[in-house]
Enzyme design. Sequence first.
Site, PDB file in Angstrom:
ATOM      1  N   GLN A   8       0.622  -1.181  -0.009  1.00  0.00           N
ATOM      2  CA  GLN A   8      -0.011   0.118   0.036  1.00  0.00           C
ATOM      3  C   GLN A   8       0.859   1.276   0.040  1.00  0.00           C
ATOM      4  O   GLN A   8       0.581   2.030   0.700  1.00  0.00           O
ATOM      5  CB  GLN A   8      -1.079   0.101   1.117  1.00  0.00           C
ATOM      6  CG  GLN A   8      -2.068  -0.892   1.053  1.00  0.00           C
ATOM      7  CD  GLN A   8      -3.185  -0.577  -0.155  1.00  0.00           C
ATOM      8  OE1 GLN A   8      -3.136   0.647  -0.415  1.00  0.00           O
ATOM      9  NE2 GLN A   8      -3.756  -1.462  -0.792  1.00  0.00           N
ATOM     10  N   SER A   9       1.902   1.383  -0.809  1.00  0.00           N
ATOM     11  CA  SER A   9       2.961   2.334  -0.934  1.00  0.00           C
ATOM     12  C   SER A   9       2.147   3.590  -1.707  1.00  0.00           C
ATOM     13  O   SER A   9       1.554   3.584  -2.769  1.00  0.00           O
ATOM     14  CB  SER A   9       3.948   1.992  -1.709  1.00  0.00           C
ATOM     15  OG  SER A   9       4.792   3.122  -1.935  1.00  0.00           O
TER      16      SER A   9
END
Length: 336
Positions: free
Chosen positions: A75-76
């Site tokens: 979930q960057s």
Amino acid sequence: MHLARFPRVRLGHFPTPLEAMPNLTKLLGGPKVYIKRDDCTGLSSGGNKTRKLEFLMADALQKGCDTVITQGAIQSNHARQTAAAAAKLGMKCRILLENRTGSTSPDYCGSGNVLLDHIHGAPTQTFPAGTPMNAEMEKVAEEIRSHGGKPYIIVGGGSNPIGALGYVNCALELVAQANDMSLRIDHVVHATGSAGTQAGLVVGLEGLRSHIPVLGIGTRAPRPLQEENIYKLACATADLMDMPGAVARERVVANTDYVGAGYGVPTDGMVEAVNILARTEGILLDPVYSGKGMAGLIDLIRKGHFKTSENVVFLHTGGSVGLFGYNNIFDATRPN
Ligand SMILES: *Cc1c(COP(=O)(O)O)cnc(C)c1O
């Protein structure tokens, strides 16, 4: 501190707003709390990586590169903003994602930031936790070169001296805004991870001799390592700006008491902080960074760490898209 000496492409909406949070201030009964809205940078729903990418992407273009490669957690937010920046500049983008939390939830692995990476046209490859991601990026760069492309590697979080210039710029912007508003800032608090945000801010605030202390709330590493990472990067950034020695070691302060079980792993304090901000100020934080950063700020205020006469600015670094990767956690706290 003359940032116009460095190549920059415009990617964001600046200045971002600096606003009071009267309801949160009243609820906590401590110092006056303000918020610097770097969640509103405009690029692909915003966030702190936009400022760094203005300098990093300009460097890539100046070097004649056509493809950017970067890496991050699944979930960057950094990967998502990089994909958007590449799209805007007509460059290709390759994203390498490390499953640091080990989650197999379809939301975590496919929604939120991952969905947006793909909508921006960037292919993603996923690797297990502990993979040497820099070596993997090198492999991708080699493959691109072998096909005649010109790759540009952006380190995780965009946290090198060029990227940190974006937060030197934020420091200049913040102090100018506060001066215009006659707002005396006593503390700046924000979530720290790969260290570029805090390193750049400290260089900018020290370079201005603003005497504004910055407190980073850690999201991953223990305190000694986190502070060392920030300090090293601050020194390298000051060197790049031809102001060696601008930052004294004691000006780099991180509190890593709010990490919980690990990077990207929810904590009760984070969930509480996200719900409080959403329900008092109508502002969305994120589960990995700004939620833990705000959890730290709320706890420190409750413990009387700040004087009630003080003004604290929380730098909102963005990331609310990540909420969609964690919806089961928040579903459990929904009102009925
Ligand atoms: C990357 C990120 C941070 C941490 O910034 P660093 O420069 O990596 O320390 C904080 N908040 C959000 C939402 C982020 O995406």
